[in-house]
Design a protein around this motif. Structure first.
Motif, PDB file in Angstrom:
ATOM      1  N   TYR A 320     106.274  46.272 103.364  1.00 28.71           N
ATOM      2  CA  TYR A 320     106.429  45.243 102.495  1.00 28.71           C
ATOM      3  C   TYR A 320     107.322  43.951 103.228  1.00 28.71           C
ATOM      4  O   TYR A 320     107.144  42.799 102.932  1.00 28.71           O
ATOM      5  CB  TYR A 320     106.888  45.299 100.941  1.00 28.71           C
ATOM      6  N   GLU A 321     107.970  44.370 104.298  1.00 33.15           N
ATOM      7  CA  GLU A 321     108.843  43.521 105.157  1.00 33.15           C
ATOM      8  C   GLU A 321     107.875  42.829 106.137  1.00 33.15           C
ATOM      9  O   GLU A 321     108.204  42.890 107.230  1.00 33.15           O
ATOM     10  CB  GLU A 321     110.063  44.214 105.578  1.00 33.15           C
ATOM     11  N   LEU A 322     106.871  41.853 105.720  1.00 37.07           N
ATOM     12  CA  LEU A 322     105.951  41.194 106.531  1.00 37.07           C
ATOM     13  C   LEU A 322     106.220  39.780 106.588  1.00 37.07           C
ATOM     14  O   LEU A 322     106.310  39.083 105.445  1.00 37.07           O
ATOM     15  CB  LEU A 322     104.665  41.539 105.973  1.00 37.07           C
ATOM     16  N   PRO A 323     106.369  39.237 107.729  1.00 34.59           N
ATOM     17  CA  PRO A 323     106.702  37.651 107.779  1.00 34.59           C
ATOM     18  C   PRO A 323     105.659  36.939 107.494  1.00 34.59           C
ATOM     19  O   PRO A 323     104.313  37.316 107.956  1.00 34.59           O
ATOM     20  CB  PRO A 323     107.100  37.583 109.127  1.00 34.59           C
ATOM     21  N   GLY A 327     107.561  31.714 107.179  1.00 37.25           N
ATOM     22  CA  GLY A 327     108.834  32.265 107.522  1.00 37.25           C
ATOM     23  C   GLY A 327     109.614  33.147 106.753  1.00 37.25           C
ATOM     24  O   GLY A 327     110.348  33.762 106.957  1.00 37.25           O
ATOM     25  N   GLN A 328     109.015  33.280 105.588  1.00 40.14           N
ATOM     26  CA  GLN A 328     109.507  33.930 104.343  1.00 40.14           C
ATOM     27  C   GLN A 328     109.011  35.335 104.486  1.00 40.14           C
ATOM     28  O   GLN A 328     108.120  35.583 105.150  1.00 40.14           O
ATOM     29  CB  GLN A 328     109.483  33.631 102.937  1.00 40.14           C
ATOM     30  N   ILE A 329     110.013  36.533 104.000  1.00 42.40           N
ATOM     31  CA  ILE A 329     109.294  37.868 103.969  1.00 42.40           C
ATOM     32  C   ILE A 329     108.423  38.116 102.784  1.00 42.40           C
ATOM     33  O   ILE A 329     109.071  37.670 101.646  1.00 42.40           O
ATOM     34  CB  ILE A 329     110.602  38.708 104.127  1.00 42.40           C
ATOM     35  N   TRP A 330     107.320  38.921 102.750  1.00 41.18           N
ATOM     36  CA  TRP A 330     106.489  39.255 101.643  1.00 41.18           C
ATOM     37  C   TRP A 330     107.202  39.674 100.603  1.00 41.18           C
ATOM     38  O   TRP A 330     107.091  39.349  99.323  1.00 41.18           O
ATOM     39  CB  TRP A 330     105.258  40.175 102.367  1.00 41.18           C
ATOM     40  N   GLY A 331     108.155  40.724 100.705  1.00 40.04           N
ATOM     41  CA  GLY A 331     108.851  41.388  99.983  1.00 40.04           C
ATOM     42  C   GLY A 331     108.064  42.416  98.923  1.00 40.04           C
ATOM     43  O   GLY A 331     107.194  42.577  98.819  1.00 40.04           O
ATOM     44  N   LEU A 332     109.194  43.058  98.332  1.00 43.28           N
ATOM     45  CA  LEU A 332     109.027  44.402  97.456  1.00 43.28           C
ATOM     46  C   LEU A 332     108.266  43.981  96.241  1.00 43.28           C
ATOM     47  O   LEU A 332     107.311  44.356  95.806  1.00 43.28           O
ATOM     48  CB  LEU A 332     110.282  45.199  97.046  1.00 43.28           C
ATOM     49  N   PRO A 333     108.640  42.739  95.541  1.00 40.63           N
ATOM     50  CA  PRO A 333     108.007  42.265  94.231  1.00 40.63           C
ATOM     51  C   PRO A 333     106.666  41.947  94.606  1.00 40.63           C
ATOM     52  O   PRO A 333     105.695  42.408  93.720  1.00 40.63           O
ATOM     53  CB  PRO A 333     108.645  40.865  93.759  1.00 40.63           C
ATOM     54  N   ARG A 334     106.176  41.309  95.624  1.00 41.94           N
ATOM     55  CA  ARG A 334     104.602  41.193  95.798  1.00 41.94           C
ATOM     56  C   ARG A 334     103.863  42.340  96.195  1.00 41.94           C
ATOM     57  O   ARG A 334     103.034  42.505  95.848  1.00 41.94           O
ATOM     58  CB  ARG A 334     104.531  40.231  96.932  1.00 41.94           C
ATOM     59  N   PHE A 335     104.553  43.271  96.886  1.00 37.09           N
ATOM     60  CA  PHE A 335     103.715  44.579  97.064  1.00 37.09           C
ATOM     61  C   PHE A 335     103.793  45.373  95.844  1.00 37.09           C
ATOM     62  O   PHE A 335     102.519  45.846  95.736  1.00 37.09           O
ATOM     63  CB  PHE A 335     104.870  45.557  98.019  1.00 37.09           C
ATOM     64  N   ILE A 336     104.639  45.409  94.880  1.00 42.81           N
ATOM     65  CA  ILE A 336     104.433  45.941  93.656  1.00 42.81           C
ATOM     66  C   ILE A 336     103.145  45.386  93.041  1.00 42.81           C
ATOM     67  O   ILE A 336     102.189  46.247  92.214  1.00 42.81           O
ATOM     68  CB  ILE A 336     105.546  45.910  92.666  1.00 42.81           C
TER      69      ILE A 336
END
Length: 340
Positions: A320-323, A327-336
């Motif tokens: 989930y640490e996808l740029p 420039g922001q990181i995709w992040g865990l909440p979006r992965f969930i």
């Protein structure tokens, strides 16, 4: 014998250069225009090319572009022969890929010196490329070895799917599952800090240690005991400043309970059908620093009941640490939410 290609539309300059270069013991080939020169370079693959800048049809800059675009000629040293002496022209030639310039009228002693210098660069570049190929081959072997250690997917009695996609050839992620004598299923995933061989080697060492259950006086049914023992053994001060995160769980198929703990690792996601139109996602994570940071780190067990028809996702942060374009990181909440 060192091979040198001369590309020039002037026969007199061809003969002069050929005579001077062959006296130094080099093998010389001649081409009278750019197109013939590119074709000869591709088949002959010389160590060094001397090419006139101004020629009818394909000029020296275009020859240089085509030569440098050919992976088989990537180490060939390219000298542009030119009467242009302005700074702008030299910048243009260098930006095109030329390695050096030889000014007209040609001074033979300078010609020989530039050839010697160019061939030294060619030899160094060739040696570096050879060493790079050897290193890449060894890294490929190491990568295949790491992959061979990872478990395959399982169909029954509990379906388990595995996916391993390192961002580089080698990474510090490892995972495994296996059955204890008690009939319980052990699941774990660890993520070593750093990348490359320096992360893969200790990661594999820990994988083998857990797989063989070689931690003395540790009950592998108790996740806290496992993490505490690992933290005692793998302190980063003794491991080249390496530390790792870990998620470790023990599933009892008779009671449908999962006993788990984590050390700085992303949560496992328990996805359970709540009602027909609602999916419930529970993050399974406990407090605890990554293993190796502090010798007195404390870890805690947690227990959860696994409803029927549930799925458990265990992953590392690379998923989930996808740029993003902003420039922001995709992040865990979006992965969930994607999992949901």
């Amino acid at each position: 014998m060192v091979q040198i290609l001369i590309i020039d539309d002037d026969p007199a300059i061809q003969r002069m250069l050929q005579k001077a270069i062959e006296k130094e013991g080099y093998q010389v080939q001649l081409a009278g225009d750019g197109q013939a020169g590119v074709a000869l370079a591709c088949t002959w693959q010389p160590a060094l090319i001397i090419c006139d800048w101004v020629m009818p049809g394909m000029d020296g800059l275009e020859v240089c572009r085509k030569v440098k675009a050919n992976s088989n000629l990537s180490t060939t040293f390219f000298i542009l022969l030119t009467s242009r002496n302005s700074l702008e022209d030299r910048v243009l030639g260098l930006d095109t890929g030329a390695d050096d310039f030889l000014a007209k009228p040609i001074e033979i002693s300078e010609l020989k010196a530039r050839i010697r210098a160019g061939l030294r660069v060619y030899q160094l570049t060739t040696d570096l490329q050879r060493q790079k190929q050897i290193l890449e081959s060894e890294l490929t072997e190491a990568s295949e070895y790491v992959r061979s250690l990872l478990p395959p997917s399982l169909a029954e009695p509990i379906p388990i799917e595995t996916t391993f996609i390192p961002s580089r050839q080698l990474g510090g992620d490892c995972f495994d599952y296996g059955w204890l004598e008690s009939g319980e299923l052990v699941l774990f995933l660890l993520d070593m800090s750093g990348h490359g061989l320096g992360a893969a080697l200790p990661s594999v060492s820990i994988l083998n240690l857990l797989r063989s259950q070689s931690l003395p006086e540790v009950d592998f049914r108790q996740p806290v005991q496992v993490l505490t023992a690992l933290n005692r053994i793998f302190q980063m001060g003794n491991q080249g400043d390496k530390y790792f995160t870990l998620w470790y769980g023990v599933y009892n198929p008779k009671t449908h309970s999962l006993n788990y703990t984590s050390a700085g690792h992303p949560p496992a996601l328990l996805v359970s059908p709540h009602r027909q139109t609602i999916v419930e996602i529970e993050s399974l994570r406990t407090r605890g620093f990554p293993i190796g940071l502090f010798p007195d780190s404390q870890y805690v067990n947690a227990m959860v009941q696994i409803p029927a028809n549930s799925c458990l996702y265990i992953f590392s942060d690379g998923v989930y640490e996808l740029p993003q374009p902003d420039g922001q990181i995709w992040g865990l909440p979006r992965f969930i939410e994607l999992i949901r």
